[in-house]
Design an enzyme around this catalytic site. Structure first.
Site, short mmCIF file in Angstrom:
data_model
loop_
_atom_site.label_atom_id
_atom_site.label_comp_id
_atom_site.label_asym_id
_atom_site.label_seq_id
_atom_site.Cartn_x
_atom_site.Cartn_y
_atom_site.Cartn_z
N GLY A 46 0.83 -1.19 0.00
CA GLY A 46 0.00 0.00 0.00
C GLY A 46 0.87 1.24 0.00
CD GLN A 51 3.64 5.77 2.48
OE1 GLN A 51 2.64 5.23 2.02
NE2 GLN A 51 4.60 5.08 3.06
CB CYS A 98 5.33 2.42 7.37
SG CYS A 98 4.88 3.88 6.42
CG LEU A 99 6.86 0.92 1.34
CD1 LEU A 99 6.34 1.23 -0.06
CD2 LEU A 99 7.97 -0.14 1.28
CG HIS A 140 -0.58 1.53 7.27
ND1 HIS A 140 0.35 0.99 8.12
CD2 HIS A 140 0.12 2.37 6.44
CE1 HIS A 140 1.55 1.49 7.84
NE2 HIS A 140 1.43 2.32 6.81
CD GLU A 141 -1.12 2.65 2.75
OE1 GLU A 141 -0.60 3.77 2.72
OE2 GLU A 141 -0.47 1.61 2.98
CG HIS A 144 0.51 7.04 5.37
ND1 HIS A 144 1.67 7.51 5.97
CD2 HIS A 144 0.71 5.72 5.19
CE1 HIS A 144 2.53 6.50 6.13
NE2 HIS A 144 1.96 5.39 5.67
CO CO Z 1 2.77 3.49 5.67
#
Ligand code: CO
Length: 171
Positions: A46, A51, A98-99, A140-141, A144
Site C-alpha cells: 500500500g 509518501q 511502512c515504506l 494504515h493508508e 497517512h
Molecule cells: Co505506511
C-alpha cells in the site's frame, strides 16, 4: 509512468493533513499510476500520496497474488481517492511496517471489518466492505492522509523502546 522518490520519517510532509481531490483529470491519474509503480518497485502492499511528497487524499493498495480475495471485496490493484471509513467493527492485531519507516515492524490493533466510501480515479462513487489484511491496509493508508503513522498507535512503553531506532532514522 514512473517510480517517484519516497518520503521518509521524520519528514513533516508525513505529518500534514492531505487535501481532498476535487478534479479528476490526467494529473490525478498520473499520480495514481506513479504511486502504483513506486509501490511495486518498493515491494509494498500500500502507498499513500504523502509518501511521495504529495498532500492529496489518494491511496493505492495491492495485497499481492498470495492473498486470497474475500468474496465481494475489491481485489488486485485498488486505487482510492478521498477514501473514508463509514463504519467499523471488531478488533484485529497484526504486525505492520511502512515504506516510510524502514526496518521497523510492530504489532498494531485496528478494526477487523470496515465499510469504505470513496471515489474511483474517474471520480465515480465507490462503496464496499473490507476485512482482515485489506481492512488493516486501508486504515494504515487513510491514517497517512491524516498525518498519522503506525508508530503513533503503539503504547508509550513500546514507543520508548523504539526511540533509538527512530532517532537513527532522523539522521
Ligand atoms: Co505506511
Amino acid at each position: 509512468m514512473a517510480v517517484r522518490n519516497l518520503i521518509f520519517y521524520p519528514s513533516q510532509i508525513l505529518r500534514d493533513v492531505s487535501s481532498p481531490v476535487t478534479s479528476f483529470n490526467g494529473k490525478i491519474r498520473m499520480l495514481l499510476d506513479d504511486m502504483t509503480d513506486t509501490m511495486y518497485h518498493e515491494r509494498g502492499i500500500g502507498l499513500a500520496a504523502p509518501q511521495v511528497g504529495i498532500s492529496t487524499r489518494a491511496i493505492v493498495i495491492d495485497l499481492g497474488p498470495s492473498e486470497k480475495p474475500v468474496a465481494d471485496e475489491p481485489a488486485g490493484l485498488i486505487k482510492l481517492l478521498n477514501p473514508e471509513i463509514i463504519s467499523s467493527e471488531g478488533r484485529i492485531t497484526s504486525e505492520e511496517g511502512c515504506l516510510s519507516i524502514p526496518d521497523i515492524r510492530e504489532n498494531v490493533t485496528r478494526n477487523e471489518f470496515i465499510e469504505v466510501s470513496s471515489l474511483s480515479e474517474k471520480g465515480e462513487p465507490l462503496r464496499f466492505q473490507a476485512s482482515g489484511l485489506l481492512a488493516i491496509c486501508i486504515q494504515h493508508e487513510i491514517d497517512h492522509l491524516n498525518g498519522i503513522l503506525f508508530i503513533d498507535h503503539l503504547s508509550k512503553v513500546k514507543k520508548s523502546l523504539l526511540k533509538k531506532q527512530l532517532k537513527q532514522l532522523s539522521k
